[in-house]
Design a protein around this motif. Sequence first.
Motif, short mmCIF file in Angstrom:
data_model
loop_
_atom_site.label_atom_id
_atom_site.label_comp_id
_atom_site.label_asym_id
_atom_site.label_seq_id
_atom_site.Cartn_x
_atom_site.Cartn_y
_atom_site.Cartn_z
N ALA A 1 25.36 21.88 -12.43
CA ALA A 1 25.16 21.50 -13.83
C ALA A 1 23.83 20.77 -13.98
CB ALA A 1 26.31 20.61 -14.28
N SER A 2 23.45 19.98 -12.98
CA SER A 2 22.13 19.35 -12.97
C SER A 2 21.77 19.03 -11.54
CB SER A 2 22.13 18.07 -13.81
OG SER A 2 22.68 16.99 -13.08
N CYS A 3 20.47 18.83 -11.31
CA CYS A 3 20.01 18.53 -9.96
C CYS A 3 18.91 17.49 -10.05
CB CYS A 3 19.50 19.82 -9.31
SG CYS A 3 18.97 19.56 -7.62
N HIS A 4 19.11 16.40 -9.31
CA HIS A 4 18.12 15.32 -9.32
C HIS A 4 17.56 15.15 -7.92
CE1 HIS A 4 16.51 11.25 -10.02
NE2 HIS A 4 16.89 11.06 -8.77
N ALA A 5 16.25 15.19 -7.78
CA ALA A 5 15.61 14.87 -6.49
C ALA A 5 14.79 13.61 -6.69
CB ALA A 5 14.72 16.01 -6.03
N THR A 6 15.04 12.61 -5.88
CA THR A 6 14.33 11.34 -6.06
C THR A 6 12.84 11.49 -5.77
OG1 THR A 6 16.35 10.19 -5.45
CG2 THR A 6 14.33 8.90 -5.37
N PHE A 7 12.51 12.25 -4.72
CA PHE A 7 11.11 12.40 -4.32
C PHE A 7 10.73 13.86 -4.23
CE2 PHE A 7 12.62 8.46 -2.28
CZ PHE A 7 11.71 7.56 -2.80
N ALA A 8 9.43 14.12 -4.30
CA ALA A 8 8.90 15.42 -3.88
C ALA A 8 8.72 15.34 -2.37
CB ALA A 8 7.58 15.71 -4.57
N TYR A 9 8.93 16.44 -1.68
CA TYR A 9 8.85 16.43 -0.21
C TYR A 9 7.38 16.50 0.21
CZ TYR A 9 10.34 17.37 4.59
OH TYR A 9 10.57 17.30 5.95
N ARG A 10 6.70 15.39 0.04
CA ARG A 10 5.31 15.26 0.48
C ARG A 10 5.21 13.99 1.30
NH1 ARG A 10 3.86 16.23 -5.12
NH2 ARG A 10 3.28 14.05 -5.26
N TRP A 11 4.02 13.73 1.83
CA TRP A 11 3.84 12.52 2.63
C TRP A 11 4.21 11.30 1.79
CZ3 TRP A 11 1.42 7.89 3.10
CH2 TRP A 11 1.40 7.35 4.39
N PRO A 12 4.93 10.30 2.27
CA PRO A 12 5.44 10.17 3.64
C PRO A 12 6.86 10.70 3.83
CG PRO A 12 5.73 8.10 2.50
CD PRO A 12 5.13 9.05 1.49
N MET A 13 7.42 11.37 2.79
CA MET A 13 8.81 11.86 2.93
C MET A 13 8.93 12.91 4.04
SD MET A 13 10.74 10.24 1.13
CE MET A 13 10.02 8.75 0.49
N ASP A 14 7.86 13.73 4.21
CA ASP A 14 7.92 14.77 5.24
C ASP A 14 7.88 14.16 6.65
OD1 ASP A 14 5.33 13.93 5.08
OD2 ASP A 14 4.44 15.90 4.77
N ARG A 15 7.61 12.86 6.73
CA ARG A 15 7.68 12.19 8.03
C ARG A 15 8.96 11.36 8.14
NH1 ARG A 15 4.25 7.35 9.72
NH2 ARG A 15 6.33 6.59 10.11
N VAL B 1 0.84 -1.21 0.00
CA VAL B 1 0.00 0.00 0.00
C VAL B 1 0.88 1.25 0.00
CG1 VAL B 1 -1.78 1.28 1.27
CG2 VAL B 1 -1.83 -1.23 1.23
N CYS B 2 1.89 1.29 0.89
CA CYS B 2 2.74 2.48 0.99
C CYS B 2 3.64 2.63 -0.24
CB CYS B 2 3.55 2.44 2.28
SG CYS B 2 2.51 2.60 3.74
N ALA B 3 4.04 1.49 -0.83
CA ALA B 3 4.89 1.57 -2.03
C ALA B 3 4.16 2.30 -3.15
CB ALA B 3 5.30 0.17 -2.48
N GLN B 4 2.81 2.18 -3.16
CA GLN B 4 2.02 2.82 -4.21
C GLN B 4 1.99 4.34 -4.09
OE1 GLN B 4 0.29 1.42 -6.77
NE2 GLN B 4 1.15 -0.58 -6.23
N VAL B 5 2.15 4.85 -2.87
CA VAL B 5 1.93 6.30 -2.69
C VAL B 5 3.23 7.10 -2.60
CG1 VAL B 5 -0.29 5.94 -1.57
CG2 VAL B 5 1.77 6.15 -0.16
N LEU B 6 4.39 6.47 -2.79
CA LEU B 6 5.64 7.23 -2.70
C LEU B 6 5.64 8.36 -3.74
CD1 LEU B 6 8.56 4.70 -2.17
CD2 LEU B 6 7.48 6.22 -0.51
N PRO B 7 5.98 9.59 -3.31
CA PRO B 7 5.90 10.73 -4.25
C PRO B 7 7.15 10.87 -5.12
CG PRO B 7 6.50 11.51 -2.06
CD PRO B 7 6.37 10.01 -1.95
#
Length: 253
Positions: free
Chosen positions: A89-103, A50-56
Amino acid sequence: MQIPVNQHRLREVYGRVGQLLRQCRVRGCLVCGEPVDEAGEGGLDSLCAVCAQVLPWNRHACPACAQPLPMEEAGRACGACQRCPPPLASCHATFAYRWPMDRLLPGAKFHGDLAASRVLGEWMAAALWRHLPTVPWPEAIVPLPLHRARLRRRGYDQALELARPLARRLRLPLRHDLLLRTRDTVPQSRLDGPARRLNLRNAFEVRGGVGLPRHVVLVDDVMTTGTTLHAAANALRRSGIERVDAWVCARVP
Ligand SMILES: [Zn+2]
Ligand SMILES: [Zn+2]
């Protein structure tokens, strides 16, 4: 007879014991704590289905600042980066800082949760593995350093703990000897734009006498405006490093 107790020392010892217990605990899903019975989707074996589905995942973003963008605008520099190209030169962010990353990210940072940081670093490596063929391969990984005083207070360097699994997975040298934070600055989150830049003036220094690679990548946990990463990139480039990219775990949209 009353035995004098050093309260500060006692808190330190309890804090350390709690930290060790958290690291040893056999955990379920990193987000919800439910048991994880089999390897999760895409090798994310620390998450329930379930949580794997919602990773941002931050799949559509500006290549220069990792700002999440609508799909049709992704791959081109955003307006801000076109007006004022960043020193990265470039910037990569794996996730957007939304739930659950903000926790997950503050949890790992302020509780010294090494296991959580390791998992987050592995997810970054998996995403970068897909992304890397599109950018030049760096020669070394440089975690964004904390000042010694802050490291002593917190006892934990999240950028370094994310950089370790990244370096291992991507078989890149980890160069935490290269960049120093020479000033203990006020946390950037408490300041606005111009004050952020002023706060970071001369905050970083490249250590002399160590062999310098030509191309490095800076690693950090959370990127908000990028001012800290830009200050570090400028210091690295002033020292003669030709190209600096950045990889962060999560970008605040
Ligand atoms: Zn879960
Ligand atoms: Zn941008």
